[in-house]
Design a protein around this motif. Sequence first.
Motif, PDB file in Angstrom:
ATOM      1  N   PRO A 185       0.839  -1.215   0.000  1.00 12.54           N
ATOM      2  CA  PRO A 185       0.000   0.000   0.000  1.00 12.54           C
ATOM      3  C   PRO A 185       0.869   1.258   0.000  1.00 12.54           C
ATOM      4  N   GLY A 186       0.686   2.102  -1.000  1.00 11.31           N
ATOM      5  CA  GLY A 186       1.500   3.308  -1.106  1.00 11.31           C
ATOM      6  C   GLY A 186       2.949   3.034  -1.446  1.00 11.31           C
ATOM      7  N   GLY A 187       3.225   1.867  -2.010  1.00 10.49           N
ATOM      8  CA  GLY A 187       4.612   1.506  -2.300  1.00 10.49           C
ATOM      9  C   GLY A 187       5.303   2.446  -3.254  1.00 10.49           C
ATOM     10  N   ASP A 188       4.532   3.021  -4.196  1.00  7.27           N
ATOM     11  CA  ASP A 188       5.144   3.916  -5.181  1.00  7.27           C
ATOM     12  C   ASP A 188       5.527   5.268  -4.592  1.00  7.27           C
ATOM     13  N   THR A 189       5.162   5.524  -3.334  1.00  7.70           N
ATOM     14  CA  THR A 189       5.543   6.780  -2.682  1.00  7.70           C
ATOM     15  C   THR A 189       6.762   6.620  -1.783  1.00  7.70           C
ATOM     16  N   LEU A 190       7.250   5.399  -1.629  1.00  8.66           N
ATOM     17  CA  LEU A 190       8.360   5.151  -0.711  1.00  8.66           C
ATOM     18  C   LEU A 190       9.683   5.588  -1.322  1.00  8.66           C
ATOM     19  N   ASP A 191      10.464   6.316  -0.545  1.00 11.81           N
ATOM     20  CA  ASP A 191      11.851   6.591  -0.883  1.00 11.81           C
ATOM     21  C   ASP A 191      12.704   5.960   0.215  1.00 11.81           C
ATOM     22  N   LEU A 192      13.621   6.682   0.818  1.00  6.23           N
ATOM     23  CA  LEU A 192      14.356   6.131   1.949  1.00  6.23           C
ATOM     24  C   LEU A 192      13.487   6.332   3.182  1.00  6.23           C
ATOM     25  N   THR A 193      12.911   5.243   3.681  1.00  6.50           N
ATOM     26  CA  THR A 193      11.845   5.324   4.669  1.00  6.50           C
ATOM     27  C   THR A 193      12.197   4.517   5.907  1.00  6.50           C
ATOM     28  N   PHE A 194      12.119   5.169   7.073  1.00  7.16           N
ATOM     29  CA  PHE A 194      12.356   4.528   8.360  1.00  7.16           C
ATOM     30  C   PHE A 194      11.047   4.472   9.136  1.00  7.16           C
ATOM     31  N   PHE A 195      10.758   3.315   9.713  1.00  3.24           N
ATOM     32  CA  PHE A 195       9.682   3.164  10.692  1.00  3.24           C
ATOM     33  C   PHE A 195      10.372   2.834  12.017  1.00  3.24           C
ATOM     34  N   LEU A 196      10.263   3.751  12.987  1.00  7.12           N
ATOM     35  CA  LEU A 196      11.010   3.621  14.231  1.00  7.12           C
ATOM     36  C   LEU A 196      10.068   3.321  15.386  1.00  7.12           C
ATOM     37  N   GLY A 197      10.400   2.303  16.152  1.00  6.27           N
ATOM     38  CA  GLY A 197       9.589   1.941  17.304  1.00  6.27           C
ATOM     39  C   GLY A 197      10.449   1.466  18.455  1.00  6.27           C
ATOM     40  N   PRO A 198       9.855   1.225  19.583  1.00  2.00           N
ATOM     41  CA  PRO A 198      10.625   0.721  20.714  1.00  2.00           C
ATOM     42  C   PRO A 198      11.119  -0.698  20.439  1.00  2.00           C
ATOM     43  N   ASN A 199      12.424  -0.905  20.583  1.00  3.21           N
ATOM     44  CA  ASN A 199      13.066  -2.218  20.487  1.00  3.21           C
ATOM     45  C   ASN A 199      13.148  -2.795  19.074  1.00  3.21           C
ATOM     46  N   ARG A 200      12.693  -2.086  18.072  1.00  7.74           N
ATOM     47  CA  ARG A 200      12.842  -2.570  16.707  1.00  7.74           C
ATOM     48  C   ARG A 200      12.588  -1.441  15.718  1.00  7.74           C
ATOM     49  N   HIS A 201      13.062  -1.616  14.502  1.00  9.77           N
ATOM     50  CA  HIS A 201      12.803  -0.632  13.461  1.00  9.77           C
ATOM     51  C   HIS A 201      12.932  -1.290  12.098  1.00  9.77           C
ATOM     52  N   LEU A 202      12.395  -0.618  11.082  1.00  8.61           N
ATOM     53  CA  LEU A 202      12.433  -1.139   9.714  1.00  8.61           C
ATOM     54  C   LEU A 202      12.851  -0.012   8.777  1.00  8.61           C
ATOM     55  N   VAL A 203      13.708  -0.359   7.824  1.00  5.59           N
ATOM     56  CA  VAL A 203      14.161   0.578   6.793  1.00  5.59           C
ATOM     57  C   VAL A 203      13.754   0.005   5.439  1.00  5.59           C
ATOM     58  N   ALA A 204      13.207   0.847   4.573  1.00  6.00           N
ATOM     59  CA  ALA A 204      12.791   0.399   3.245  1.00  6.00           C
ATOM     60  C   ALA A 204      13.154   1.451   2.209  1.00  6.00           C
ATOM     61  N   TYR A 205      13.473   0.993   0.998  1.00  8.09           N
ATOM     62  CA  TYR A 205      13.741   1.921  -0.099  1.00  8.09           C
ATOM     63  C   TYR A 205      13.632   1.153  -1.425  1.00  8.09           C
ATOM     64  N   PRO A 206      13.345   1.866  -2.526  1.00  5.85           N
ATOM     65  CA  PRO A 206      13.207   1.201  -3.820  1.00  5.85           C
ATOM     66  C   PRO A 206      14.553   0.854  -4.435  1.00  5.85           C
ATOM     67  N   VAL A 207      14.549  -0.188  -5.251  1.00  9.41           N
ATOM     68  CA  VAL A 207      15.695  -0.580  -6.072  1.00  9.41           C
ATOM     69  C   VAL A 207      15.157  -0.917  -7.459  1.00  9.41           C
ATOM     70  N   ARG A 208      16.066  -1.240  -8.396  1.00 11.79           N
ATOM     71  CA  ARG A 208      15.688  -1.593  -9.768  1.00 11.79           C
ATOM     72  C   ARG A 208      14.707  -0.595 -10.372  1.00 11.79           C
ATOM     73  N   ASP A 209      15.115   0.650 -10.349  1.00  9.88           N
ATOM     74  CA  ASP A 209      14.334   1.725 -10.948  1.00  9.88           C
ATOM     75  C   ASP A 209      12.935   1.813 -10.353  1.00  9.88           C
ATOM     76  N   GLY A 210      12.818   1.427  -9.085  1.00 12.10           N
ATOM     77  CA  GLY A 210      11.560   1.581  -8.373  1.00 12.10           C
ATOM     78  C   GLY A 210      10.600   0.417  -8.489  1.00 12.10           C
ATOM     79  N   SER A 211      10.957  -0.642  -9.197  1.00 10.09           N
ATOM     80  CA  SER A 211      10.027  -1.759  -9.364  1.00 10.09           C
ATOM     81  C   SER A 211       9.972  -2.680  -8.144  1.00 10.09           C
ATOM     82  N   LEU A 212      10.988  -2.631  -7.307  1.00 10.21           N
ATOM     83  CA  LEU A 212      11.051  -3.441  -6.091  1.00 10.21           C
ATOM     84  C   LEU A 212      11.332  -2.541  -4.894  1.00 10.21           C
TER      85      LEU A 212
END
Length: 372
Positions: A185-212
Amino acid sequence: MRAAVIGSGIGGLTAAIALRAGNVPVQVYERATTLAEIGAGVSLGANGFRILASLGLGDRIRSVSANLRRIEFHHWRTGEIFCQHPMGDWYEERFGGPFLGIHRADFHHVLLAAFDGTPQLNHHCTTVEETPDAVRMTFSNGRTIDADVVIGADGVNSAVRDDDTAPVFSRMTCYRGLVPTDRIPGGDTLDLTFFLGPNRHLVAYPVRDGSLINFVAYVPGTEWTQESWHTRSDPASAVAAFEGWTPQVTAMLAAAPEVGRWALYDREPLRRWSTPRVTLLGDAAHPMLPHAGQGTNQALEDAAVLAACFPDFARYEQIRKPRTRQIQLGARANAACFQVPEGRPTTDRNARLTTLPETVAWIHGHNPLDLP
Protein backbone atom coordinates in the motif's frame (compact mmCIF):
# COMPACT_ATOMS: atom_id res chain seq x y z
CA MET A 1 53.80 -6.45 -9.25
CA ARG A 2 51.12 -9.18 -9.21
CA ALA A 3 48.20 -8.47 -6.90
CA ALA A 4 45.70 -11.03 -5.65
CA VAL A 5 42.31 -9.99 -4.28
CA ILE A 6 40.57 -12.49 -2.02
CA GLY A 7 36.81 -12.03 -2.40
CA SER A 8 34.73 -10.87 -5.35
CA GLY A 9 32.23 -8.73 -3.49
CA ILE A 10 31.67 -5.07 -4.19
CA GLY A 11 34.83 -3.91 -2.41
CA GLY A 12 37.07 -6.60 -3.88
CA LEU A 13 35.91 -6.09 -7.46
CA THR A 14 36.15 -2.30 -7.20
CA ALA A 15 39.70 -2.61 -5.90
CA ALA A 16 40.58 -4.94 -8.77
CA ILE A 17 39.07 -2.55 -11.34
CA ALA A 18 40.90 0.43 -9.85
CA LEU A 19 44.21 -1.45 -9.74
CA ARG A 20 43.86 -2.55 -13.36
CA ALA A 21 43.16 1.05 -14.31
CA GLY A 22 46.61 1.77 -12.86
CA ASN A 23 48.15 -1.05 -14.94
CA VAL A 24 48.56 -3.42 -12.00
CA PRO A 25 48.11 -7.10 -12.97
CA VAL A 26 45.44 -8.45 -10.62
CA GLN A 27 43.51 -11.66 -10.15
CA VAL A 28 40.42 -12.15 -7.99
CA TYR A 29 39.73 -15.36 -6.05
CA GLU A 30 36.23 -16.22 -4.86
CA ARG A 31 35.10 -19.01 -2.54
CA ALA A 32 31.69 -19.48 -4.20
CA THR A 33 31.36 -22.07 -6.96
CA THR A 34 28.92 -19.94 -8.98
CA LEU A 35 28.17 -16.23 -9.15
CA ALA A 36 24.52 -16.54 -8.14
CA GLU A 37 22.12 -13.63 -7.69
CA ILE A 38 22.12 -13.25 -3.91
CA GLY A 39 21.56 -10.48 -1.46
CA ALA A 40 19.08 -7.65 -1.49
CA GLY A 41 19.37 -3.87 -1.58
CA VAL A 42 22.36 -1.59 -1.07
CA SER A 43 22.22 2.11 -0.31
CA LEU A 44 24.87 4.04 -2.23
CA GLY A 45 25.73 7.53 -1.00
CA ALA A 46 27.61 10.32 -2.74
CA ASN A 47 30.88 9.31 -1.10
CA GLY A 48 30.67 5.83 -2.63
CA PHE A 49 29.19 6.94 -5.95
CA ARG A 50 32.04 9.33 -6.72
CA ILE A 51 34.45 6.37 -6.61
CA LEU A 52 32.41 4.53 -9.24
CA ALA A 53 32.12 7.70 -11.33
CA SER A 54 35.90 8.11 -11.26
CA LEU A 55 36.17 4.62 -12.78
CA GLY A 56 33.73 5.50 -15.56
CA LEU A 57 30.82 3.55 -14.04
CA GLY A 58 28.59 6.40 -12.86
CA ASP A 59 26.07 6.30 -15.71
CA ARG A 60 25.81 2.52 -15.65
CA ILE A 61 25.17 2.48 -11.91
CA ARG A 62 22.51 5.18 -12.22
CA SER A 63 20.75 3.19 -14.94
CA VAL A 64 20.14 0.18 -12.66
CA SER A 65 19.33 2.17 -9.50
CA ALA A 66 16.52 4.19 -7.95
CA ASN A 67 17.40 7.80 -7.16
CA LEU A 68 16.00 8.41 -3.67
CA ARG A 69 14.18 11.74 -3.48
CA ARG A 70 13.73 12.15 0.28
CA ILE A 71 14.24 10.52 3.65
CA GLU A 72 11.27 10.05 5.95
CA PHE A 73 10.89 8.89 9.54
CA HIS A 74 7.53 7.36 10.47
CA HIS A 75 5.91 6.47 13.78
CA TRP A 76 5.84 2.71 14.17
CA ARG A 77 2.14 2.36 15.02
CA THR A 78 0.37 5.26 13.28
CA GLY A 79 2.66 5.52 10.26
CA GLU A 80 2.69 9.29 10.71
CA ILE A 81 5.75 11.13 9.35
CA PHE A 82 7.44 12.98 12.20
CA CYS A 83 10.61 14.07 10.39
CA GLN A 84 11.71 14.32 6.76
CA HIS A 85 14.49 15.80 4.65
CA PRO A 86 14.92 16.30 0.89
CA MET A 87 17.32 14.13 -1.06
CA GLY A 88 17.32 13.80 -4.87
CA ASP A 89 18.65 16.96 -6.52
CA TRP A 90 19.16 18.70 -3.17
CA TYR A 91 21.37 15.89 -1.89
CA GLU A 92 23.38 15.68 -5.10
CA GLU A 93 24.05 19.42 -5.13
CA ARG A 94 24.96 19.40 -1.42
CA PHE A 95 27.22 16.34 -1.42
CA GLY A 96 28.44 16.00 -5.00
CA GLY A 97 26.67 12.80 -6.01
CA PRO A 98 23.31 11.02 -5.81
CA PHE A 99 21.89 8.81 -3.09
CA LEU A 100 20.79 5.58 -4.79
CA GLY A 101 19.02 2.36 -3.93
CA ILE A 102 20.46 -0.55 -5.89
CA HIS A 103 19.98 -4.30 -5.89
CA ARG A 104 23.23 -5.97 -4.87
CA ALA A 105 23.06 -8.36 -7.82
CA ASP A 106 22.66 -5.45 -10.28
CA PHE A 107 25.63 -3.73 -8.65
CA HIS A 108 27.67 -6.90 -8.93
CA HIS A 109 26.84 -7.33 -12.63
CA VAL A 110 28.06 -3.80 -13.38
CA LEU A 111 31.34 -4.46 -11.59
CA LEU A 112 31.87 -7.86 -13.20
CA ALA A 113 31.44 -6.31 -16.66
CA ALA A 114 33.91 -3.56 -15.79
CA PHE A 115 36.41 -6.08 -14.44
CA ASP A 116 36.28 -7.75 -17.86
CA GLY A 117 37.16 -11.16 -16.57
CA THR A 118 35.85 -13.92 -14.38
CA PRO A 119 37.05 -14.32 -10.80
CA GLN A 120 38.64 -17.66 -10.02
CA LEU A 121 35.69 -19.49 -8.47
CA ASN A 122 35.81 -22.33 -5.93
CA HIS A 123 38.87 -20.73 -4.33
CA HIS A 124 38.23 -20.51 -0.61
CA CYS A 125 41.38 -19.07 0.90
CA THR A 126 42.29 -20.78 4.17
CA THR A 127 45.77 -19.45 4.92
CA VAL A 128 48.08 -16.68 3.78
CA GLU A 129 51.83 -16.97 4.37
CA GLU A 130 54.04 -13.97 3.78
CA THR A 131 57.71 -14.20 2.94
CA PRO A 132 60.17 -11.43 2.10
CA ASP A 133 59.65 -12.07 -1.61
CA ALA A 134 56.01 -13.14 -2.05
CA VAL A 135 52.76 -14.20 -0.43
CA ARG A 136 51.56 -17.79 -0.65
CA MET A 137 47.81 -18.41 -0.57
CA THR A 138 46.44 -21.85 0.25
CA PHE A 139 42.93 -22.75 -0.87
CA SER A 140 40.53 -25.42 0.31
CA ASN A 141 40.50 -26.96 -3.17
CA GLY A 142 44.14 -27.96 -2.64
CA ARG A 143 45.79 -25.23 -4.72
CA THR A 144 48.59 -22.99 -3.55
CA ILE A 145 49.22 -19.77 -5.46
CA ASP A 146 51.86 -17.10 -5.02
CA ALA A 147 51.41 -13.37 -5.55
CA ASP A 148 53.52 -10.31 -4.83
CA VAL A 149 50.80 -8.76 -2.67
CA VAL A 150 47.44 -9.96 -1.31
CA ILE A 151 44.36 -7.87 -0.55
CA GLY A 152 41.84 -9.46 1.79
CA ALA A 153 38.30 -8.51 0.81
CA ASP A 154 36.77 -11.68 2.23
CA GLY A 155 34.40 -10.31 4.83
CA VAL A 156 33.91 -10.34 8.57
CA ASN A 157 35.34 -13.88 8.89
CA SER A 158 38.35 -13.10 6.72
CA ALA A 159 41.07 -15.73 6.42
CA VAL A 160 43.52 -13.01 5.44
CA ARG A 161 42.91 -11.00 8.60
CA ASP A 162 45.72 -11.74 11.08
CA ASP A 163 43.68 -11.45 14.23
CA ASP A 164 42.32 -13.99 16.68
CA THR A 165 39.49 -11.91 18.17
CA ALA A 166 35.98 -13.18 17.66
CA PRO A 167 33.21 -11.26 15.87
CA VAL A 168 31.05 -9.27 18.29
CA PHE A 169 27.37 -10.25 18.27
CA SER A 170 25.14 -7.17 18.45
CA ARG A 171 22.30 -9.15 20.08
CA MET A 172 20.21 -8.13 17.10
CA THR A 173 19.03 -9.89 13.97
CA CYS A 174 17.43 -8.61 10.80
CA TYR A 175 14.89 -9.81 8.28
CA ARG A 176 15.63 -8.77 4.71
CA GLY A 177 13.54 -9.08 1.61
CA LEU A 178 12.39 -7.65 -1.70
CA VAL A 179 8.75 -6.96 -2.52
CA PRO A 180 7.21 -5.80 -5.82
CA THR A 181 6.31 -2.16 -5.31
CA ASP A 182 2.72 -2.63 -6.46
CA ARG A 183 2.09 -5.17 -3.67
CA ILE A 184 2.65 -2.60 -0.91
CA PRO A 185 0.00 0.00 0.00
CA GLY A 186 1.50 3.31 -1.11
CA GLY A 187 4.61 1.51 -2.30
CA ASP A 188 5.14 3.92 -5.18
CA THR A 189 5.54 6.78 -2.68
CA LEU A 190 8.36 5.15 -0.71
CA ASP A 191 11.85 6.59 -0.88
CA LEU A 192 14.36 6.13 1.95
CA THR A 193 11.84 5.32 4.67
CA PHE A 194 12.36 4.53 8.36
CA PHE A 195 9.68 3.16 10.69
CA LEU A 196 11.01 3.62 14.23
CA GLY A 197 9.59 1.94 17.30
CA PRO A 198 10.62 0.72 20.71
CA ASN A 199 13.07 -2.22 20.49
CA ARG A 200 12.84 -2.57 16.71
CA HIS A 201 12.80 -0.63 13.46
CA LEU A 202 12.43 -1.14 9.71
CA VAL A 203 14.16 0.58 6.79
CA ALA A 204 12.79 0.40 3.24
CA TYR A 205 13.74 1.92 -0.10
CA PRO A 206 13.21 1.20 -3.82
CA VAL A 207 15.70 -0.58 -6.07
CA ARG A 208 15.69 -1.59 -9.77
CA ASP A 209 14.33 1.72 -10.95
CA GLY A 210 11.56 1.58 -8.37
CA SER A 211 10.03 -1.76 -9.36
CA LEU A 212 11.05 -3.44 -6.09
CA ILE A 213 11.13 -2.30 -2.48
CA ASN A 214 14.01 -3.53 -0.36
CA PHE A 215 13.34 -3.79 3.37
CA VAL A 216 15.51 -4.52 6.39
CA ALA A 217 13.64 -5.16 9.64
CA TYR A 218 15.71 -5.15 12.84
CA VAL A 219 14.71 -7.02 16.00
CA PRO A 220 16.56 -7.72 19.26
CA GLY A 221 17.25 -11.25 20.43
CA THR A 222 19.93 -13.84 20.96
CA GLU A 223 18.15 -16.99 19.82
CA TRP A 224 19.22 -16.50 16.18
CA THR A 225 22.99 -16.37 15.69
CA GLN A 226 23.51 -17.37 12.04
CA GLU A 227 25.19 -14.81 9.83
CA SER A 228 24.73 -15.74 6.19
CA TRP A 229 23.24 -14.27 3.01
CA HIS A 230 21.77 -17.70 2.28
CA THR A 231 19.80 -18.24 5.51
CA ARG A 232 16.05 -18.10 4.99
CA SER A 233 13.18 -17.55 7.42
CA ASP A 234 9.39 -17.73 7.23
CA PRO A 235 7.79 -14.38 6.25
CA ALA A 236 5.16 -15.09 8.91
CA SER A 237 7.91 -14.89 11.54
CA ALA A 238 8.78 -11.38 10.37
CA VAL A 239 5.11 -10.33 10.41
CA ALA A 240 4.71 -11.68 13.95
CA ALA A 241 7.77 -9.75 15.11
CA PHE A 242 6.06 -6.51 14.02
CA GLU A 243 2.56 -7.24 15.26
CA GLY A 244 0.67 -4.03 16.02
CA TRP A 245 2.75 -1.90 13.66
CA THR A 246 1.32 0.27 10.92
CA PRO A 247 -0.35 -1.77 8.14
CA GLN A 248 2.20 -0.53 5.61
CA VAL A 249 4.91 -2.39 7.55
CA THR A 250 2.99 -5.61 8.14
CA ALA A 251 1.69 -5.67 4.55
CA MET A 252 5.24 -5.20 3.26
CA LEU A 253 6.55 -8.10 5.32
CA ALA A 254 3.61 -10.36 4.45
CA ALA A 255 4.01 -9.68 0.72
CA ALA A 256 7.65 -10.79 0.58
CA PRO A 257 8.02 -13.95 -1.53
CA GLU A 258 10.87 -14.99 0.76
CA VAL A 259 12.68 -13.49 3.71
CA GLY A 260 16.32 -13.78 4.66
CA ARG A 261 17.34 -13.59 8.28
CA TRP A 262 20.74 -13.21 9.83
CA ALA A 263 22.43 -12.11 12.99
CA LEU A 264 24.40 -8.86 12.98
CA TYR A 265 28.08 -8.93 13.90
CA ASP A 266 30.94 -6.50 13.80
CA ARG A 267 34.43 -6.53 15.34
CA GLU A 268 36.44 -4.23 17.52
CA PRO A 269 38.51 -1.82 15.39
CA LEU A 270 41.83 -3.35 14.38
CA ARG A 271 45.10 -1.92 15.58
CA ARG A 272 46.80 -2.96 12.33
CA TRP A 273 45.45 -3.76 8.88
CA SER A 274 48.61 -4.24 6.89
CA THR A 275 52.02 -5.77 6.50
CA PRO A 276 54.37 -4.87 3.65
CA ARG A 277 52.69 -7.39 1.31
CA VAL A 278 49.21 -7.98 2.76
CA THR A 279 46.34 -5.63 3.55
CA LEU A 280 42.59 -5.64 4.09
CA LEU A 281 39.56 -3.70 2.91
CA GLY A 282 35.86 -3.52 3.61
CA ASP A 283 34.39 -5.89 6.18
CA ALA A 284 37.67 -7.76 6.45
CA ALA A 285 39.26 -4.59 7.84
CA HIS A 286 36.37 -2.87 9.61
CA PRO A 287 33.13 -4.88 9.70
CA MET A 288 30.41 -2.49 10.76
CA LEU A 289 26.77 -2.79 11.66
CA PRO A 290 24.37 -1.52 8.96
CA HIS A 291 22.89 1.30 11.07
CA ALA A 292 24.92 4.00 9.30
CA GLY A 293 24.28 2.65 5.79
CA GLN A 294 28.03 2.83 5.13
CA GLY A 295 29.37 -0.72 4.83
CA THR A 296 29.36 -0.72 1.02
CA ASN A 297 30.38 2.93 0.75
CA GLN A 298 33.38 2.48 3.02
CA ALA A 299 34.52 -0.56 1.04
CA LEU A 300 34.39 1.59 -2.10
CA GLU A 301 36.38 4.32 -0.39
CA ASP A 302 38.94 1.72 0.72
CA ALA A 303 39.28 0.43 -2.84
CA ALA A 304 39.94 3.89 -4.26
CA VAL A 305 42.51 4.89 -1.64
CA LEU A 306 44.23 1.50 -1.82
CA ALA A 307 44.65 1.83 -5.59
CA ALA A 308 45.88 5.42 -5.26
CA CYS A 309 48.46 4.45 -2.62
CA PHE A 310 49.46 1.10 -4.13
CA PRO A 311 51.74 -0.55 -3.17
CA ASP A 312 52.24 1.58 -0.05
CA PHE A 313 49.88 -0.27 2.28
CA ALA A 314 51.10 1.64 5.33
CA ARG A 315 49.97 4.94 3.81
CA TYR A 316 46.64 3.43 2.77
CA GLU A 317 46.01 2.23 6.31
CA GLN A 318 47.10 5.54 7.83
CA ILE A 319 44.60 7.43 5.67
CA ARG A 320 41.66 5.08 6.04
CA LYS A 321 41.77 3.75 9.59
CA PRO A 322 40.70 6.86 11.57
CA ARG A 323 37.65 7.46 9.35
CA THR A 324 36.44 3.86 9.26
CA ARG A 325 36.92 3.52 13.03
CA GLN A 326 34.71 6.57 13.66
CA ILE A 327 31.98 5.31 11.33
CA GLN A 328 32.24 1.77 12.68
CA LEU A 329 31.69 2.90 16.26
CA GLY A 330 29.00 5.36 15.21
CA ALA A 331 27.04 2.58 13.53
CA ARG A 332 26.89 0.77 16.87
CA ALA A 333 25.46 3.84 18.57
CA ASN A 334 22.82 4.35 15.88
CA ALA A 335 21.05 1.11 16.71
CA ALA A 336 20.13 2.44 20.13
CA CYS A 337 19.06 5.76 18.60
CA PHE A 338 16.62 4.08 16.24
CA GLN A 339 15.01 1.88 18.90
CA VAL A 340 14.51 4.10 21.96
CA PRO A 341 11.52 3.71 24.34
CA GLU A 342 8.56 5.99 23.84
CA GLY A 343 8.40 9.17 25.91
CA ARG A 344 11.23 11.59 26.57
CA PRO A 345 13.87 9.42 24.81
CA THR A 346 11.75 9.48 21.63
CA THR A 347 11.26 13.25 21.85
CA ASP A 348 15.00 13.81 22.23
CA ARG A 349 15.80 11.43 19.37
CA ASN A 350 13.30 13.08 17.07
CA ALA A 351 14.80 16.49 17.81
CA ARG A 352 18.26 15.19 16.84
CA LEU A 353 16.91 13.86 13.55
CA THR A 354 15.90 17.37 12.50
CA THR A 355 19.60 18.19 12.03
CA LEU A 356 20.45 14.92 10.26
CA PRO A 357 21.85 16.42 7.00
CA GLU A 358 24.47 18.39 8.91
CA THR A 359 25.17 15.50 11.28
CA VAL A 360 26.14 13.18 8.42
CA ALA A 361 27.73 15.76 6.12
CA TRP A 362 31.23 14.67 7.12
CA ILE A 363 30.41 11.16 5.87
CA HIS A 364 28.52 11.86 2.64
CA GLY A 365 30.48 14.92 1.55
CA HIS A 366 33.86 13.26 1.92
CA ASN A 367 35.97 12.77 -1.19
CA PRO A 368 38.49 9.99 -0.56
CA LEU A 369 40.21 10.84 -3.84
CA ASP A 370 41.52 14.05 -2.22
CA LEU A 371 44.47 12.33 -0.60
CA PRO A 372 46.42 14.10 2.15
